[in-house]
Design an enzyme around this catalytic site. Structure first.
Site, PDB file in Angstrom:
ATOM      1  N   CYS A 156       0.815  -1.226   0.000  1.00 61.38           N
ATOM      2  CA  CYS A 156       0.000   0.000   0.000  1.00 61.38           C
ATOM      3  C   CYS A 156       0.843   1.269   0.000  1.00 61.38           C
ATOM      4  O   CYS A 156       0.333   2.354  -0.271  1.00 61.38           O
ATOM      5  CB  CYS A 156      -0.920   0.010   1.208  1.00 61.38           C
ATOM      6  SG  CYS A 156      -1.974  -1.426   1.259  1.00 61.38           S
ATOM      7  N   ASN A 191     -10.283  -0.404  -0.211  1.00 57.88           N
ATOM      8  CA  ASN A 191      -8.826  -0.389  -0.107  1.00 57.88           C
ATOM      9  C   ASN A 191      -8.239  -0.876  -1.434  1.00 57.88           C
ATOM     10  O   ASN A 191      -8.359  -2.054  -1.771  1.00 57.88           O
ATOM     11  CB  ASN A 191      -8.395  -1.297   1.049  1.00 57.88           C
ATOM     12  CG  ASN A 191      -6.881  -1.327   1.249  1.00 57.88           C
ATOM     13  OD1 ASN A 191      -6.123  -0.835   0.406  1.00 57.88           O
ATOM     14  ND2 ASN A 191      -6.443  -1.906   2.348  1.00 57.88           N
ATOM     15  N   HIS A 220      -3.648   6.783   2.977  1.00 57.84           N
ATOM     16  CA  HIS A 220      -4.020   5.507   2.354  1.00 57.84           C
ATOM     17  C   HIS A 220      -5.384   5.103   2.889  1.00 57.84           C
ATOM     18  O   HIS A 220      -5.649   5.199   4.086  1.00 57.84           O
ATOM     19  CB  HIS A 220      -2.968   4.440   2.686  1.00 57.84           C
ATOM     20  CG  HIS A 220      -3.411   3.058   2.308  1.00 57.84           C
ATOM     21  ND1 HIS A 220      -3.959   2.776   1.083  1.00 57.84           N
ATOM     22  CD2 HIS A 220      -3.415   1.892   3.007  1.00 57.84           C
ATOM     23  CE1 HIS A 220      -4.264   1.495   1.031  1.00 57.84           C
ATOM     24  NE2 HIS A 220      -3.958   0.937   2.186  1.00 57.84           N
TER      25      HIS A 220
HETATM   26  N1  ACO Z   1     -18.241  -9.512   8.651  1.00 54.84           N
HETATM   27  C1  ACO Z   1     -18.660  -9.821   9.882  1.00 54.84           C
HETATM   28  N2  ACO Z   1     -17.813 -10.142  10.874  1.00 54.84           N
HETATM   29  C2  ACO Z   1     -16.501 -10.149  10.588  1.00 54.84           C
HETATM   30  C3  ACO Z   1     -16.004  -9.843   9.317  1.00 54.84           C
HETATM   31  C4  ACO Z   1     -16.933  -9.507   8.326  1.00 54.84           C
HETATM   32  N3  ACO Z   1     -16.571  -9.186   7.070  1.00 54.84           N
HETATM   33  N4  ACO Z   1     -14.656  -9.922   9.333  1.00 54.84           N
HETATM   34  C5  ACO Z   1     -14.310 -10.274  10.584  1.00 54.84           C
HETATM   35  N5  ACO Z   1     -15.426 -10.420  11.336  1.00 54.84           N
HETATM   36  C6  ACO Z   1     -15.507 -10.797  12.756  1.00 54.84           C
HETATM   37  C7  ACO Z   1     -14.267 -11.492  13.248  1.00 54.84           C
HETATM   38  O1  ACO Z   1     -14.312 -12.863  12.932  1.00 54.84           O
HETATM   39  C8  ACO Z   1     -14.330 -11.213  14.730  1.00 54.84           C
HETATM   40  O2  ACO Z   1     -15.240 -12.109  15.297  1.00 54.84           O
HETATM   41  P1  ACO Z   1     -14.945 -12.769  16.729  1.00 54.84           P
HETATM   42  O3  ACO Z   1     -14.864 -11.625  17.692  1.00 54.84           O
HETATM   43  O4  ACO Z   1     -16.099 -13.668  16.940  1.00 54.84           O
HETATM   44  O5  ACO Z   1     -13.630 -13.492  16.584  1.00 54.84           O
HETATM   45  C9  ACO Z   1     -14.949  -9.811  14.809  1.00 54.84           C
HETATM   46  O6  ACO Z   1     -15.593  -9.609  13.522  1.00 54.84           O
HETATM   47  C10 ACO Z   1     -13.964  -8.703  15.051  1.00 54.84           C
HETATM   48  O7  ACO Z   1     -12.877  -8.848  14.139  1.00 54.84           O
HETATM   49  P2  ACO Z   1     -11.630  -7.903  14.192  1.00 54.84           P
HETATM   50  O8  ACO Z   1     -10.614  -8.383  13.210  1.00 54.84           O
HETATM   51  O9  ACO Z   1     -11.203  -7.700  15.609  1.00 54.84           O
HETATM   52  O10 ACO Z   1     -12.260  -6.522  13.647  1.00 54.84           O
HETATM   53  P3  ACO Z   1     -11.574  -5.123  13.588  1.00 54.84           P
HETATM   54  O11 ACO Z   1     -12.390  -4.156  14.337  1.00 54.84           O
HETATM   55  O12 ACO Z   1     -10.100  -5.172  13.899  1.00 54.84           O
HETATM   56  O13 ACO Z   1     -11.718  -4.747  12.043  1.00 54.84           O
HETATM   57  C11 ACO Z   1     -10.363  -4.692  10.042  1.00 54.84           C
HETATM   58  C12 ACO Z   1     -11.115  -5.561  11.074  1.00 54.84           C
HETATM   59  C13 ACO Z   1     -11.411  -3.865   9.303  1.00 54.84           C
HETATM   60  C14 ACO Z   1      -9.649  -5.607   9.075  1.00 54.84           C
HETATM   61  C15 ACO Z   1      -9.365  -3.775  10.772  1.00 54.84           C
HETATM   62  O14 ACO Z   1      -8.605  -4.530  11.682  1.00 54.84           O
HETATM   63  C16 ACO Z   1      -8.412  -3.063   9.825  1.00 54.84           C
HETATM   64  O15 ACO Z   1      -8.800  -2.263   8.990  1.00 54.84           O
HETATM   65  N6  ACO Z   1      -7.107  -3.288  10.004  1.00 54.84           N
HETATM   66  C17 ACO Z   1      -6.052  -2.600   9.242  1.00 54.84           C
HETATM   67  C18 ACO Z   1      -5.979  -3.059   7.832  1.00 54.84           C
HETATM   68  C19 ACO Z   1      -4.784  -2.401   7.189  1.00 54.84           C
HETATM   69  O16 ACO Z   1      -4.356  -1.328   7.539  1.00 54.84           O
HETATM   70  N7  ACO Z   1      -4.189  -3.079   6.250  1.00 54.84           N
HETATM   71  C20 ACO Z   1      -2.929  -2.577   5.707  1.00 54.84           C
HETATM   72  C21 ACO Z   1      -3.079  -2.082   4.397  1.00 54.84           C
HETATM   73  S1  ACO Z   1      -3.813  -3.272   3.320  1.00 54.84           S
HETATM   74  C22 ACO Z   1      -2.597  -3.712   2.180  1.00 54.84           C
HETATM   75  O17 ACO Z   1      -1.421  -3.505   2.386  1.00 54.84           O
HETATM   76  C23 ACO Z   1      -3.059  -4.441   0.931  1.00 54.84           C
END
Ligand code: ACO
Length: 332
Positions: free
Chosen positions: A119, A289, A259
């Site tokens: 990214c 993203n 980003h």
């Molecule tokens: N729909 C419903 N529930 C979901 C989904 C979904 N699509 N995805 C995950 N869940 C569930 C999980 O299984 C988890 O359930 P559990 O508590 O029963 O285990 C719960 O939702 C919470 O999951 P988390 O991963 O803790 O959710 P979080 O609030 O952290 O959000 C996210 C997830 C959106 C991915 C976030 O962590 C994020 O944006 N992280 C950064 C991503 C990033 O910066 N990436 C780098 C750049 S990307 C690149 O380089 C290509």
């Protein structure tokens, strides 16, 4: 005060972007995986994302965005000295998408290559391109961020598939006055955190086999919470570095282009940099993203919207797999 160390500036001569026609909404994902519009929107800020058609690839999107940026810059492709394509989803391992694009554009004298920094790729490319101009080694450089993330997305994995989209953004850099265009850039990496975002299969260590494909090892895997914790701190740090190098402060900034990975990360960065909501360019709701494409798409849309004025100070900040992060400060 801008440090008067540069003899030549790298000015932004033109911008362009391309988003595929087809759109996947959160409602569409409700039919594909166990998720909801409410979860996706509140956790990420994404409503919809564009995805490529079956016969559309990274080079095709790059071609469209490049044509728009070159027309905006009034630059003939034949005058380009360099083409830098930031991507983790090239058309193929060899040749580079940069070389494919060079042929499509007829940019006969350009040196062309790809940059792999996830990214942060566009910021890395912009940093290389502007350095080439500032050093006098190039006069006109095309920098592209393009991703066909759908080609590496596992549509059975709800934790990643709802986040990613396809698209491309482009910038044409050319020789300018010192103190205009790219004022400063910053790049940093942390390979020690590589397991937070990775693809196992498809390289020399783990070539693609039927077994690996069946196991889904050619898809992107992400530990979202680990990235989240790292991202805000790294992005704020990168922004501060570029501002310091240019002798400027956050009070001088007109626009922040972060980003577009997650609206909560964007908000965290904005608050720590003490910027107003109106100063932050956000399109994650429409675009999702798009990795290295996200910043140049947002920049091109900002320009197209007509609000960007000559002299505005734009700070771009990125964070992604590798880990990699970085920032670029631009006086438009
Ligand atoms: N729909 C419903 N529930 C979901 C989904 C979904 N699509 N995805 C995950 N869940 C569930 C999980 O299984 C988890 O359930 P559990 O508590 O029963 O285990 C719960 O939702 C919470 O999951 P988390 O991963 O803790 O959710 P979080 O609030 O952290 O959000 C996210 C997830 C959106 C991915 C976030 O962590 C994020 O944006 N992280 C950064 C991503 C990033 O910066 N990436 C780098 C750049 S990307 C690149 O380089 C290509």
């Amino acid at each position: 005060m801008i440090k008067p160390c540069k003899q030549i500036g790298a000015r932004i001569a033109g911008t362009g972007h391309y988003l595929p026609e087809k759109i996947l909404t959160n409602a569409d994902f409700e039919k594909i995986v166990d998720t909801s519009d409410e979860w996706i929107l509140t956790r990420s800020g994404i409503r919809e994302r564009h995805i490529t058609a079956d016969n559309e690839f990274s080079s095709d999107m790059a071609f469209e965005a490049a044509k728009m940026a070159l027309a905006d810059a009034e630059v003939d492709p034949k005058d380009l000295d360099m083409i830098i394509v930031a991507t983790v989803t090239p058309d193929m391992p060899l040749p580079s998408t940069g070389c494919l694009l060079q042929e499509m554009l007829g940019a006969k004298k350009a040196a062309a290559f790809d940059v792999s920094a996830a990214c942060s790729g566009f910021i890395y490319g912009l940093s290389i391109g502007s350095s080439m101009i500032e050093s006098g080694k190039a006069e006109k450089v095309l920098v592209i961020g393009v991703e066909t993330l759908t080609s590496i997305t596992d549509y059975t994995d709800r934790t990643t598939c709802v986040l990613f989209g396809d698209g491309c953004g482009a910038v044409v850099l050319e020789e300018g006055e010192p103190g205009e265009g790219v004022l400063s850039t910053f790049m940093q990496s942390d390979g020690g955190e590589k397991e937070l975002l990775y693809i196992v299969a498809g390289g020399s260590k783990t070539p693609l086999t039927t077994e690996r494909i069946e196991a889904g090892e050619h898809y992107i895997r992400m530990k979202g919470d680990g990235l989240f914790k790292y991202a805000v701190r790294a992005m704020v740090d990168a922004a501060r570095h570029t501002l310091k190098e240019a002798g400027l402060g956050t009070e001088d900034v007109t626009y922040l282009i972060p980003h577009q990975a997650n609206i909560r990360i964007i908000e965290g960065v904005r608050k720590r940099l003490k910027l107003e909501k109106e100063q932050v360019v956000v399109n994650i709701d429409r675009v999702g993203n798009t990795s290295s494409a996200s910043i140049p798409i947002a920049f091109s849309e900002l320009k197209e919207g007509g609000t960007l004025k000559k002299g505005d100070l734009v700070i771009m900040v990125a964070f992604g797999g590798g880990l990699t992060w970085g920032a670029a400060l631009i006086k438009y």
